[in-house]
Motif scaffolding. Sequence first.
Motif, PDB file in Angstrom:
ATOM      1  N   ARG A 164      68.043 -34.549  16.300  1.00  0.00           N
ATOM      2  CA  ARG A 164      66.624 -34.550  15.897  1.00  0.00           C
ATOM      3  C   ARG A 164      66.159 -35.890  15.323  1.00  0.00           C
ATOM      4  NH1 ARG A 164      69.866 -32.104  12.414  1.00  0.00           N
ATOM      5  NH2 ARG A 164      69.702 -32.467  10.150  1.00  0.00           N
ATOM      6  N   LYS A 171      52.460 -30.100  15.719  1.00  0.00           N
ATOM      7  CA  LYS A 171      53.850 -29.745  16.026  1.00  0.00           C
ATOM      8  C   LYS A 171      54.763 -30.954  15.978  1.00  0.00           C
ATOM      9  CE  LYS A 171      52.639 -25.838  19.063  1.00  0.00           C
ATOM     10  NZ  LYS A 171      53.373 -24.791  18.321  1.00  0.00           N
ATOM     11  N   ALA A 191      59.423 -34.207   7.878  1.00  0.00           N
ATOM     12  CA  ALA A 191      59.515 -33.745   6.492  1.00  0.00           C
ATOM     13  C   ALA A 191      60.934 -33.902   5.955  1.00  0.00           C
ATOM     14  CB  ALA A 191      59.062 -32.290   6.398  1.00  0.00           C
ATOM     15  N   GLU A 192      61.928 -33.650   6.813  1.00  0.00           N
ATOM     16  CA  GLU A 192      63.322 -33.788   6.401  1.00  0.00           C
ATOM     17  C   GLU A 192      63.651 -35.242   6.092  1.00  0.00           C
ATOM     18  OE1 GLU A 192      67.820 -32.662   8.047  1.00  0.00           O
ATOM     19  OE2 GLU A 192      66.033 -32.113   9.220  1.00  0.00           O
ATOM     20  N   ASP A 252      48.302 -27.136   6.104  1.00  0.00           N
ATOM     21  CA  ASP A 252      49.509 -27.577   6.794  1.00  0.00           C
ATOM     22  C   ASP A 252      49.714 -29.038   6.457  1.00  0.00           C
ATOM     23  OD1 ASP A 252      51.686 -27.886   8.392  1.00  0.00           O
ATOM     24  OD2 ASP A 252      50.607 -27.783  10.298  1.00  0.00           O
ATOM     25  N   ARG A 299      57.636 -32.109  13.519  1.00  0.00           N
ATOM     26  CA  ARG A 299      57.056 -32.188  12.179  1.00  0.00           C
ATOM     27  C   ARG A 299      58.093 -31.854  11.099  1.00  0.00           C
ATOM     28  NH1 ARG A 299      52.398 -32.643   9.738  1.00  0.00           N
ATOM     29  NH2 ARG A 299      51.961 -31.544   7.796  1.00  0.00           N
ATOM     30  N   ASP A 300      58.921 -30.861  11.335  1.00  0.00           N
ATOM     31  CA  ASP A 300      59.964 -30.496  10.376  1.00  0.00           C
ATOM     32  C   ASP A 300      60.959 -31.632  10.180  1.00  0.00           C
ATOM     33  OD1 ASP A 300      58.782 -28.069   9.969  1.00  0.00           O
ATOM     34  OD2 ASP A 300      60.175 -26.929  11.237  1.00  0.00           O
ATOM     35  N   THR A 301      61.232 -32.364  11.254  1.00  0.00           N
ATOM     36  CA  THR A 301      62.159 -33.490  11.163  1.00  0.00           C
ATOM     37  C   THR A 301      61.556 -34.599  10.303  1.00  0.00           C
ATOM     38  OG1 THR A 301      63.045 -32.970  13.357  1.00  0.00           O
ATOM     39  CG2 THR A 301      63.476 -35.185  12.491  1.00  0.00           C
ATOM     40  N   GLY A 347      54.395 -32.313   4.570  1.00  0.00           N
ATOM     41  CA  GLY A 347      54.960 -31.007   4.257  1.00  0.00           C
ATOM     42  C   GLY A 347      53.952 -30.159   3.529  1.00  0.00           C
TER      43      GLY A 347
END
Length: 691
Positions: A527, A559, A575-576, A494, A571-573, A640
């Motif tokens: 976000r 998370k 990476a974005e 991860d 976490r996705d934010t 990521g």
Amino acid sequence: MIVGTAGHIDHGKTSLVRALTGVDTDRLKEEKNRGISIDLGFAYLPIDGAETIGFIDVPGHEKFIHTMLAGASGIDFALLVVAADDGVMPQTREHLAIVDLLGIERGIVAIAKADLVAEDRLADVEEAIRNELVGTALADAPMIPVSTVSGTGVARLRDEIVAEVRRFARRQTAGRFRLAVDRSFTIQGIGTVVTGTVLSGQVSVEDHITVSPSGLQARVRSIHAQNRPSENGRAGDRCALNLVGHGITKTAIHRGDMVSDPSLHAPTSRIDATLRVLGSEPKPIGHWFPVRLHHASADVGARIVLLAEETVVPGARTLVQLVLDRPIAAAAGDRYVIRDTSAQRTIGGGRFLDLRAPARKRRTPERLAQLQALSLTEPKQAIGALLAAPPFFADISAFARDRAIAAAEANALAQTLNLVQLPSDAATLVMSMESWERLRSDILARLGAFHVENPDLAGMGVERLRTELPLRLPVTAFRAALQALVRPGEIVLDGAWVRLAGHRVTMSLADEKLWKEIEPLLGGPKRFRPPRVRDIAALLGAPEVQVRRLMKLGGRMGKVHEVAHDHFFLRDTIAEMVAIIADIGEAADGGWFTAMQFRDRVDNGRKVAIQILDFFDHHSVTLRRADLRRLNRSRLDFFGNLSNASRGISGGDSCPVACPDFKSGRGRETVLGGFDPHSLPPLSDATGSTR
């Protein structure tokens, strides 16, 4: 087959070549005027039912030993010429020593001017020569008295050489092409022509080549091989290549250059090698001893670095490092000769072992074990022994390049030995199956221990895991190894964290319920500017301390990330936002961008934008210079998926693995295509980061 003369000045080498071939190899006006050879001469003898014999006639004067060496490195068969009236002379001995140091194992002795002496004198000269040959590869070479005036013995000598040609096994052409340049000139209407002996591989008309060490690129317009027009030239041929290309002139290419397959262009100025010091040397060889190094047609100043503590006494053999004044093009396994800096005597010679020798830690037991492995001449044995010694991996693409081995042969070698292969764009790292199984066991054991010690952490940092293992792979090779364990479901990756597949950090039912209310507040259109802990608590009517505890737990589970105090982003934010920074950098001058540019893209306030960028600075995702920042592309995968996640690995039919560069840890990187993980200081990539 290439026949090379050897012997003292005025012992009749050129006359003998003329008697054998009908060609006068003294082509220069000064040679005609002085009656001696001062440069290399060339002649050819066509043979019915066999290939043409090439002759290289070398000068015998002590002042031109460097020229003799430029021609001797490409010969297959030595024609040692000793005048019957003079007998064995100083350059007879020196030329014989050079022939022996260059590993030339076949030859014949011509006792020239035999018509000038009586039979008993001839017998004495023959006995003296035989004594000089004792202990050399030519110890059992036949001796033939000859006279170029009367013709005595010339026909017999020619027959012996022709018989040797018929027994001669042509050099293998499976390797990559290399030609040692000994002449460069211009022919009107043709252009630039270089001549030399093809040391390995083969070349064809229209092939593209590289001139090393300069790096000039050219195309082969036409070829003369063994003095005949040809579509190709092969290992062992004397070739003339008509080259065309930008910057290709007779003055741009020199004696000592190497014309080769472009993939071999990797000049070196630091080489580990074997060394045999001649018994005639008056004193021991000490550390940092200055010499002239002769390799193929090259002649360069060098220093000897001893890899043993003691000085090297005359007649001894040892391992050394050769530090050259300028780079040369060479191959592991090539022979070399060293002479004193005043060019008065030959000191010794040996064989190159590693063209990417380390400047530090060159005498460690691990390094010496590597050199013992590299001293094996057979590639299969050498790579097998190398992988059995620390650090237990090697770059097989560099191994093949430095030995001029074809890529297909290297692949076949890896398959035969069932090696685990970790390929990347620049290299292919290999390790034995035994080492791979040991690494796999160590990874799983260390992760298991980490989970016991830290049950509430989602995983262990990839870099921390790599540096704590006994077998420390380079960064990208290690990530490829981890991917091999992901596929069968043994571990989970991860971003920059790794865990055993069975390890889970879970929330209580109450925490899960609260998290489901919190998560939507951190995502969606807002976000990039999520509420802080106190704001979340107020919105949900939950105790602030409880929200903070849950957010910290979410951080350990991967998370969310705490970008600033009490300010968490999904976490996705994160990476974005890394992707946004990459996009901004693509359009920016040199990749450098301002905080304002980033703020505008994420539609955020300046303070929060600065906090986000400081967070990325802290994790080395961005590099800062005053008010400018640039993305560190070596850290693109930190938040990521690993950048090599889609790559596979190979290694025999059942091998598990894939993908590397050749780095070995913080602040250290192996030579591009070397064998020692501590060879060179780290390089900086285009982003300015140390990789």
